[in-house]
Scaffold this motif. Structure first.
Motif, short mmCIF file in Angstrom:
data_model
loop_
_atom_site.label_atom_id
_atom_site.label_comp_id
_atom_site.label_asym_id
_atom_site.label_seq_id
_atom_site.Cartn_x
_atom_site.Cartn_y
_atom_site.Cartn_z
N PRO A 1 -8.43 14.07 6.25
CA PRO A 1 -7.21 14.18 7.06
C PRO A 1 -6.82 12.83 7.66
N TYR A 2 -5.52 12.49 7.56
CA TYR A 2 -5.04 11.19 8.00
C TYR A 2 -3.76 11.38 8.80
N SER A 3 -3.60 10.56 9.82
CA SER A 3 -2.48 10.71 10.75
C SER A 3 -1.12 10.44 10.12
N ASP A 4 -1.06 9.68 9.03
CA ASP A 4 0.23 9.30 8.46
C ASP A 4 0.27 9.53 6.95
N PRO A 5 0.22 10.82 6.53
CA PRO A 5 0.11 11.15 5.10
C PRO A 5 1.46 11.07 4.40
N LEU A 6 1.88 9.85 4.01
CA LEU A 6 3.26 9.74 3.58
C LEU A 6 3.51 10.20 2.15
N MET A 7 2.46 10.65 1.44
CA MET A 7 2.73 11.25 0.14
C MET A 7 2.67 12.77 0.20
N ASP A 8 2.49 13.33 1.40
CA ASP A 8 2.34 14.77 1.51
C ASP A 8 3.57 15.44 2.10
N ASN B 1 7.44 7.60 8.23
CA ASN B 1 6.79 8.46 7.23
C ASN B 1 7.82 9.33 6.52
N ASP C 1 -2.50 17.88 10.30
CA ASP C 1 -2.29 17.70 11.74
C ASP C 1 -3.24 18.61 12.53
N GLN D 1 -7.39 6.31 12.16
CA GLN D 1 -6.24 7.16 12.46
C GLN D 1 -5.34 6.41 13.44
N PRO E 1 -4.28 7.66 -2.99
CA PRO E 1 -2.87 7.72 -3.40
C PRO E 1 -2.03 6.51 -2.99
N ASP E 2 -2.49 5.72 -2.03
CA ASP E 2 -1.67 4.59 -1.62
C ASP E 2 -2.38 3.25 -1.86
N VAL F 1 6.85 14.18 -3.05
CA VAL F 1 5.64 14.40 -2.27
C VAL F 1 4.98 15.71 -2.70
N PHE G 1 0.87 -1.17 0.00
CA PHE G 1 0.00 0.00 0.00
C PHE G 1 0.91 1.23 0.00
N VAL G 2 1.36 1.60 -1.18
CA VAL G 2 2.33 2.69 -1.30
C VAL G 2 1.98 3.55 -2.51
N PRO G 3 2.50 4.79 -2.54
CA PRO G 3 2.33 5.60 -3.74
C PRO G 3 2.91 4.86 -4.95
N GLN H 1 0.93 18.47 5.47
CA GLN H 1 1.05 17.81 6.79
C GLN H 1 0.61 18.73 7.92
N ARG I 1 9.02 9.43 2.59
CA ARG I 1 8.96 10.63 1.75
C ARG I 1 10.31 10.88 1.07
#
Lengths: 400, 272
Positions: B53-60, A174, B69, A296, B127-128, B180, A18-20, B65, A178
């Motif tokens: 909104p998501y706690s772990d937005p790893l494409m942002d 995270n 947050d 979350q 996105p994921d 990102v 589950f990744v970009p 972010q 990135r």
């Protein structure tokens, strides 16, 4: 049964990717390179030589007679990963991945770290192989593991404190993701545990299997039979999977993982993913997670930075659901008591992570009785935890 | 209310690009976010992307972010995101949700699709979520008439682009660069080539995101893509107005929307 993961990287319903989309090509490239390296006698020979001459493998299996008295007389055998170079099992994986990255032509390595043990191991491997290294670490962890920050910098690595989110391991991951998605052409991300998107959970497990392979042989030589139980602490779960995996086919051997229950699973201040969580998706994988109703990720707590993580490797989730491995919670206080007891009875100061498994072994020994043999993955040494221990046990003199 | 297909078709008729604007729900507050999104639409944004909104937005990147947050700290829930969609869709603009996968999975894929469709949403960007893991989601979106939007990246192989184009609906989201979200001085040079690669395998419109923040960049991207996606630049306007009256941020968002709407109508050739 077919070996796991399946070709798409799943352990039952867990794992996967589950990744970009930008990372998919890199994961495919990594998987190909890893499969190829594993089939090459050259790669294995170089890694084996380094594991012997540089890491110090095989690590010993120590009897622990005085500690065993507190385990109902059950015989505890300690698999001493604390005696590996850098003081924990982490270098088994970091060295394997760094070597693989080098063979893929990558010149830059990034890593995340919680307690700092994986960061130190990665910085060490990079120094030894001449690779550039950057380590992401949550600000909460850089404060409570300052010694390891200094070690990483001493080894030439750049340490980047991460100030977003909960400022712990999950946020460091995270930030590393990135970085990876941005610099994937020349960079390899050395994930430190059996987590993340496929092929990481498989690859890290394979690099850590050496723990269990050695332990199984050593127990057979020492005792003349297989142990009754094999135990390990579980954060992401790399030392545990490495220790357990070679014993999975041995049906008579009970396997138990110990999670960080912090102040107690019912207090909400814990990191016991499988005792208190449910399946979900985080950091590229499906596994058990600590999350709220909306999915979350919730803030976790453990006195041990290395177990302070809201997820767990997907193979553990699978092993839990199948019942092959049981997972039990251990609180901060229980772990700290086991840390002190092990130090005073055996002259070995364990990492607080490891102390969770030691508490588990003491309880399990009393359950199984004096004839039992229990192999414990002694995953790391406690030097890095002296600040925490000094405060917890009030070991230092003078005004606060 | 119009769907994505109609919106893209209408813009093509007018020989211009579709402007897609993003803000995360609940930032800086629920009310101001809704005001800013509706102001965007009034100022020329064609398609609205409401971020969950998501706690772990790893494409942002850091801009989004920070806003996310703050939104979560303010207590934003999935129900609030759906309420935001309802308010924005009432303007008549095609309204999407952009969400990382786990919140949708926890809410229940079918339930989320049903509730989003009921709120007037037309699609979701995930996105994921990869095609390999998307089976349940494709079934849920099909059942409720939503467009599932997937991303392609400069590193995607031709085979993978074909696979993604085969399942994506509404538009294909082309990530302009490896990286990102966040504005950049120049939109990546790899974007035109990526758009061209997508066009060889599908007639579905292609929109470009990541790094677009000015009218000139919007014009440039509209020169080769069907749509221009702008997120961080809008969020930046709200962040910069933090502490001021809510109207200040809303006005700043509307001004940027108007500039960008001018941009997608210019279709400047790309600088060589």
């Amino acid at each position: 049964m077919d070996p796991l993961p399946d070709p798409s990287g799943h352990f039952g319903r867990y794992g996967g990717r589950f990744v970009p989309e930008a990372l998919i090509a890199a994961l495919d490239e990594l998987e190909r390179a890893y499969q190829q390296a594993r089939g090459e006698p050259g790669f294995t020979a170089v890694l084996d030589r380094l594991l012997a001459s540089y890491v110090g493998r095989p690590t010993p299996l120590s009897d622990a007679p005085r500690l065993s008295e507190h385990a109902g007389g059950a015989r505890l055998l300690l698999k001493r990963e604390d005696l590996a170079h850098t003081g924990s099992h982490k270098l088994n994986n970091a060295l394997g991945q760094a070597l693989l990255a080098q063979s893929m032509g990558k010149t830059r390595i990034i890593a995340e770290t919680g307690a700092g043990q994986h960061g130190v191991a990665t910085a060490t491997a990079c120094a030894a192989l001449g690779l550039e290294c950057r380590v992401y670490m949550g600000e909460v962890d850089t404060a409570r593991q300052a010694l390891n920050v200094a070690r990483m910098r001493m080894l030439g690595a750049e340490v980047v404190p991460v100030g977003t989110g909960s400022r712990t391991l999950k946020d460091a991951i995270n930030e590393a993701m990135r970085d990876w998605v941005t610099n994937v052409a020349d960079t390899h991300y050395v994930i430190g545990s059996v987590m993340g998107p496929h092929p990481f959970p498989m690859m890290v497990r394979d690099f850590q299997r050496v723990i269990g392979v050695e332990a199984r042989r050593q127990v057979l030589e020492r005792v003349g039979r297989l142990p009754d139980a094999v135990v390990a602490c579980v954060g992401g779960g790399s030392n545990a999977i490495g220790m357990f995996h070679p014993f999975l086919p041995d049906e008579g051997v009970r396997l138990v993982g110990y999670e960080a229950a912090g102040e107690g699973v019912d207090t909400g201040r814990h990191a016991a993913t499988m005792s208190g969580g449910r399946p979900g998706v985080l950091h590229g994988m499906r596994s058990y997670l600590l999350q709220d109703e909306d999915g979350q990720t919730v803030e976790t707590h453990s006195i041990s930075a290395g177990l302070d993580y809201p997820g767990v490797g997907p193979e553990h989730a699978w092993l839990r659901d199948t019942g092959r491995v049981s997972y039990r919670p251990v609180t901060d206080d229980e772990a700290m008591r086991a840390m002190a007891l092990t130090s005073r009875t055996e002259g070995i100061i364990p990492a607080i992570e490891t102390a969770h498994a030691l508490h588990g072994a003491l309880v399990l020994g009393r359950e199984l009785g004096p004839e039992a043999v229990i192999a414990v993955s002694f995953s790391g040494r406690g030097d890095k935890d002296m600040d925490t221990a000094a405060r917890y046990f009030e070991l230092l003199d003078g005004p606060p | 209310m119009s769907g994505l297909a109609e919106t893209f078709a209408a813009a093509a008729q007018e020989q211009r690009g579709v402007l897609i604007g993003y803000l995360p729900a609940g930032y800086p507050t629920h009310e101001t976010c809704v005001s800013a999104l509706t102001a965007m639409v009034r100022s020329g944004v064609d398609v609205v992307e409401v971020g969950l909104p998501y706690s772990d937005p790893l494409m942002d990147g850091p801009t989004i972010q920070r806003a996310v947050d703050a939104s979560l700290a303010g207590g934003t829930r999935i129900a609030d995101v759906l309420r935001t969609v309802e308010s924005v869709a009432a303007t008549g603009a095609a309204t999407l949700v952009m969400s990382y996968w786990n919140p949708i999975e926890q809410y229940g894929a079918r339930r989320f699709a049903a509730d989003l469709a009921a709120a007037g949403g037309v699609g979701v960007i995930t996105p994921d979520l990869t095609p390999e893991e998307g089976g349940e989601w494709l079934a849920a979106t099909a059942e409720h008439g939503l467009d599932p939007v997937f991303l392609v990246a400069p590193s995607s192989t031709d085979a993978r682009i074909a696979q993604i184009a085969g399942i994506g609906r509404g538009f294909i989201y082309a990530a302009s660069t490896m990286g990102v979200t966040g504005t950049r001085d120049r939109v990546s040079g790899s974007a035109p080539q990526l758009v061209a690669r997508v066009r060889t395998v599908t007639k579905t419109p292609v929109a470009v995101g990541l790094g677009v923040g000015s009218a000139a960049q919007a014009a440039e991207v509209a020169g080769y893509a069907d749509g221009v996606i702008v997120g961080s630049a809008f969020v930046r306007r709200l962040l910069d107005s933090a502490g001021a009256e809510p109207e200040t941020g809303v006005r700043a968002v509307a001004e940027l929307a108007a500039e960008l709407a001018g941009g997608v109508r210019q279709r400047r050739p790309r600088p060589v």
